[in-house]
Scaffold this active site. Structure first.
Site, mmCIF file in Angstrom:
data_model
loop_
_atom_site.group_PDB
_atom_site.id
_atom_site.type_symbol
_atom_site.label_atom_id
_atom_site.label_comp_id
_atom_site.label_asym_id
_atom_site.label_seq_id
_atom_site.Cartn_x
_atom_site.Cartn_y
_atom_site.Cartn_z
ATOM 1 N N SER A 153 35.863 39.783 34.103
ATOM 2 C CA SER A 153 36.544 41.064 34.300
ATOM 3 C C SER A 153 35.809 42.114 33.493
ATOM 4 C CB SER A 153 37.994 40.961 33.819
ATOM 5 O OG SER A 153 38.605 42.241 33.752
ATOM 6 N N TYR B 261 44.922 39.255 28.259
ATOM 7 C CA TYR B 261 44.089 38.985 29.435
ATOM 8 C C TYR B 261 42.615 39.215 29.099
ATOM 9 C CZ TYR B 261 42.213 39.434 34.179
ATOM 10 O OH TYR B 261 41.461 39.287 35.323
#
Length: 252
Positions: free
Chosen positions: A140, A153
């Protein structure tokens, strides 16, 4: 969409293949000739995309004992080889870093780090015992930058990025390449649900786009194209790399 057949006679596993980036990747690789073993938790969606692409689907939660080994073993049992793994399965998380309970943190790391590691181990052992292969971990933009409410996250994806780099060095003598693709904001069902839940979805969408130099979201196919490149022989001298697909977001 490319008309190349870079994956003819190649067997590829795609985890989290039932929606979003995973489904787009499965379709891209199938178009390029790959023989696919797909995995996901939704048997209904998984069987549907497997039927569409002529693929094998293995239902299961990667956190469960033995599931990564079962998925990797299916490639060998059905097709006699394994050439690439797309480690895409993940879970999202938002929350106050000071208030997130430790059991939530463990759940995110169980899926985004430990399950991905076990999948890398199961597939990597098979590749190393044969002619080698390629592993692509989907990380990500948040592996590299900080965003409020996304610390847990982001930390999990940062761990996966660190694993990518170290595994690439360790597995290079075994002819196994390990790379990462780092998507930015991508037009997936998860993103659309997140936007819809905002107090002012239109204003939030405009704020998101304003932070992206190219002025648009990534499409799942944009990310799938980057994954296909890194998994293919076109990237045969690329390992330990992280390829951002974020419209310039992390370049600012």
């Amino acid at each position: 969409m490319s008309a190349q057949r870079r994956f003819e006679h190649r067997v590829v596993i795609v985890t989290g293949a039932t929606a979003g980036i995973g489904a787009a990747t499965a379709r891209r690789l199938a178009q390029e000739g790959a023989t696919l073993v797909l995995s996901g938790r939704s048997e209904e969606r998984g069987l549907a995309i497997a039927a569409e692409l002529g693929a094998t689907f293995v239902a299961g939660d990667l956190v469960a004992q033995g599931v990564p080994e079962r998925i990797a073993g299916t490639a060998i049992e059905r097709h006699g080889r394994l050439d690439a793994l797309v480690n895409n399965a993940a879970m999202d998380h938002t929350g106050d870093v000071l208030a997130t309970p430790l059991d939530e943190v463990r759940q995110v790391f169980d899926v985004n780090v430990f399950a991905a590691l076990r999948m890398l181990q199961a597939a990597g052992r098979l590749m190393a015992a044969g002619p080698g292969g390629a592993i692509v971990n989907v990380t990500s933009r948040l592996a590299s930058i900080g965003v409020p409410a996304m610390a847990i996250y982001g930390a999990s994806k940062g761990a996966l990025l660190a694993l990518t780099r170290a595994a690439a060095v360790e597995l290079a003598p075994k002819r196994v390449r390990v790379n990462a693709v780092a998507p930015g904001m991508t037009r997936t069902p998860l993103f659309e649900a997140w936007i819809a839940a905002r107090d002012d979805p239109n204003a939030m969408r405009e704020r998101v786009l304003a932070d992206i130099p190219q002025g648009r979201l990534a499409e799942p196919g944009d990310v799938a194209a980057a994954i296909a490149y890194l998994a293919s022989d076109d990237a045969r001298h690329v390992t330990g790399a992280s390829l951002p697909v974020d419209g310039g977001y992390t370049a600012v």
